[in-house]
Design a protein around this motif. Structure first.
Motif: not given
Lengths: 329, 263
Positions: B34-63
């Motif tokens: 693919v002649d384009a910059p690499p990306v984070i796999s889209p569904f993994d970005e969805n997973a990261l978004e969920v983690a960040i929302r949980l962090k905002e709501e409850l406090g969390a450490k995201i690795t």
């Protein structure tokens, strides 16, 4: 035993069409290997579907009935399926690439210490070593890959609508009862409730009008809805579809999503509005008889696969088209 | 309540939504180029978004864990800017083209090394090989309750409560943490990060730890390749597009005629 074993799906008290497709390809593979074909059916009451499955001529139909197999609790189904594999000792196991197959397949592979290939569109036997050659689209459909993996059983999930369904056969398979050894203590994920939603059956539509990121906001789907109403006067069943991005943005529910991880469809007419044409979307609609694309970007990929193209802002052309169709009706 | 620990597995892949003209298949090296910059796999970005929302709501450490032969931290640093606390790269020449089970084993090694966690999130499948296996196998290896295809994730009293996608709608399920959940795109896309913010925050990011197979206690013999026999281009999908031109009114006339001809 060295059977080819398939797991059946039951839908509304009857064998799902996907299972007939598995029976079709399973029979071919069993023939090539010179081994038997077994069907495994699980549920709280599967006697009727077991009879039905037997009429398609597998050698054996294994019936696993248990109150805890009602509905689909993956923990219970997985434990029962693992047990069935242990007792049947199959050479090949095929599951459909349905939501439940997607979930059971990888977990089963891990538990049986074998390797799975998901979403296969072709399967054959390598005559040299008798292993399964698994053909699967990868990179969203940008390439087709053939895999061969070690391990037994050879394990694959199979894409729907690819293989011809089995036809009823003369010989009736033997129905064998198998008692699943499961109990509630093995449940790690507890079901609280099943919520049924109104779900669009996109694969039943004659015409699908889909919107993507190019709609700009969720109100765009109202404009598509107007077109849907206007077209439904001349065409049978007109439904609204969308790209994955439209779901991600929260504009529309995922049952409308067309493509690799949505629904695969082949309507008479597909109208793509503001969809650039990522490969993951194209593989879901490329079998449409006629494709009409509306997009402001003349270089977008959707025009490469469309029969008719309109390079214009949909907010200008679609309302004008709706008005015109209404005048004509 | 103590902060929860969330591990998000995010894969760097060639942009799966790059224009088709930028994509080619190299049958010899068995790679989709693919002649384009690499990306984070889209569904993994969805997973990261969920983690960040949980962090905002409850406090969390995201690795965030990202594994590959070579992972570009410039791509993955986006996760830190979006809201993750820590990024660990799992990099080794031996990690090239591994099968799902071997990838899951290595990730399990990394997660055991991290030690404490409550929730492991992965995307439902990666956009390069579309296999959809690593998350669930990882859950099995770690002996965790597994929930597939989440469209909403909440944490309540030490349990994860998930709306999971089923054919007729959704099922609300509950599992005791630690648990593994695979995330579908219905949860919503990763929050928008402006370029300015990205550039500004990237400066504040220190060095990113990188663990090798040896660091994870993996013997190389246990790692298996995917078993690719052939990789080829798909059948040509192109059609001859007839472009319809004119003012919106003229377009609507011509389109109406097209629909009439298709009736």
């Amino acid at each position: 035993m060295n059977d080819v074993m398939i797991l059946g799906d039951v839908k509304e008290g009857s064998l799902d069409i996907r299972t007939l497709e598995l029976l079709g390809v399973g029979k071919k593979l069993a023939g090539d290997l010179g081994v038997g074909l077994s069907v495994v059916l699980m549920g709280d009451a599967v006697s009727t579907v077991a009879e039905q499955a037997a009429s398609y001529g597998p050698d054996r139909v294994y019936k696993l009935e248990h109150p805890l197999l009602k509905g689909v609790n993956p923990d219970m189904w997985l434990a029962s399926l693992q047990q069935a594999c242990k007792q049947i000792n199959p050479k090949i196991v095929l599951l459909s690439h349905s939501l439940i197959g997607m979930e059971l397949g990888p977990r089963l592979a891990c538990r049986l210490n074998t390797r799975l290939t998901t979403d296969c569109i072709d399967l054959s036997i390598d005559p040299e070593d008798g292993l399964l050659l698994r053909t699967k689209p990868v990179s969203g459909g940008n390439a087709i890959s053939v895999f061969k993996c070690p391990g037994e059983p050879q394990l694959a999930t199979v894409r729907a609508n690819v293989f011809d369904p089995a036809e009823a056969a003369d010989g009736n398979g033997e129905i064998v009862d198998m008692v699943p050894e499961i109990d509630e203590s093995m449940i790690t994920v507890e079901s609280i409730e099943v919520v049924k939603e109104e779900v669009v059956a996109l694969d039943k539509a004659d015409v699908v009008i889909s919107g993507g990121a190019g709609l700009g906001d969720e109100d765009g789907f109202e404009i598509l809805q107007d077109l849907s109403k206007a077209l439904s006067k001349s065409f049978g069943s007109v439904m609204i579809g969308c790209s994955r991005v439209a779901v991600d943005k929260g504009w529309i529910s995922s049952d409308h999503q067309v493509g690799l991880t949505g629904t695969m469809i082949s309507p008479d007419i597909y109208i793509a509005v503001g969809i650039s044409g990522a490969i993951q979307h194209l593989v879901g609609m490329i079998k449409s008889k006629k494709i009409i694309a509306i997009n402001t970007d003349p270089g977008c990929n959707m025009f490469n696969v469309a029969d008719y193209g309109v390079v214009e802002d949909y907010e200008k052309v679609v309302p004008a088209l709706v008005k015109r169709l209404e005048e004509l009706s | 309540m103590k902060e929860i620990g969330i591990i998000v597995c995010a894969k760097q892949i060639p942009d799966p939504e790059a224009p088709l003209s930028d994509v080619s298949v190299n049958a010899e090296t068995q790679e989709v180029v693919v002649d384009a910059p690499p990306v984070i796999s889209p569904f993994d970005e969805n997973a990261l978004e969920v983690a960040i929302r949980l962090k905002e709501e409850l406090g969390a450490k995201i690795t965030v864990l990202s594994m590959g032969k070579k992972v570009s931290d410039t791509v993955l640093r986006k996760s830190l800017v979006a809201g993750a606390d820590e990024l660990i790269l799992l990099q080794d020449d031996a990690f090239e083209k591994l099968d799902s089970h071997s990838i899951a084993s290595a990730l399990a090694g990394a997660i055991r090394k991290i030690g404490e966690f409550d929730l492991v999130l992965t995307g439902r499948q990666a956009g390069d090989w579309d296999s959809g296996q690593v998350g669930l196998i990882l859950g099995e290896i770690l002996g965790l309750p597994c929930i597939n295809l989440a469209r909403e994730i909440k944490v309540e009293d030490g349990n994860v409560v998930v709306k999971k996608v089923i054919p007729e709608g959704y099922e609300r399920v509950r599992a005791k943490m630690p648990a593994l959940v695979t995330v579908s795109n219905e949860v919503g896309e990763l929050r928008y990060i402006s370029r300015t913010k990205m550039l500004k925050m990237l400066k504040g990011v220190g060095s990113i730890p990188s663990w090798s197979a040896e660091d994870l206690g993996i013997t190389l013999e246990t790692l298996q390749k995917m078993g690719i026999m052939t990789l080829s281009s798909p059948p040509d999908m192109r059609r001859d597009c007839q472009f319809i031109e004119g003012t919106p009114d003229e377009l609507s006339d011509k389109l109406a005629a097209v629909f009439k001809s298709l009736r």
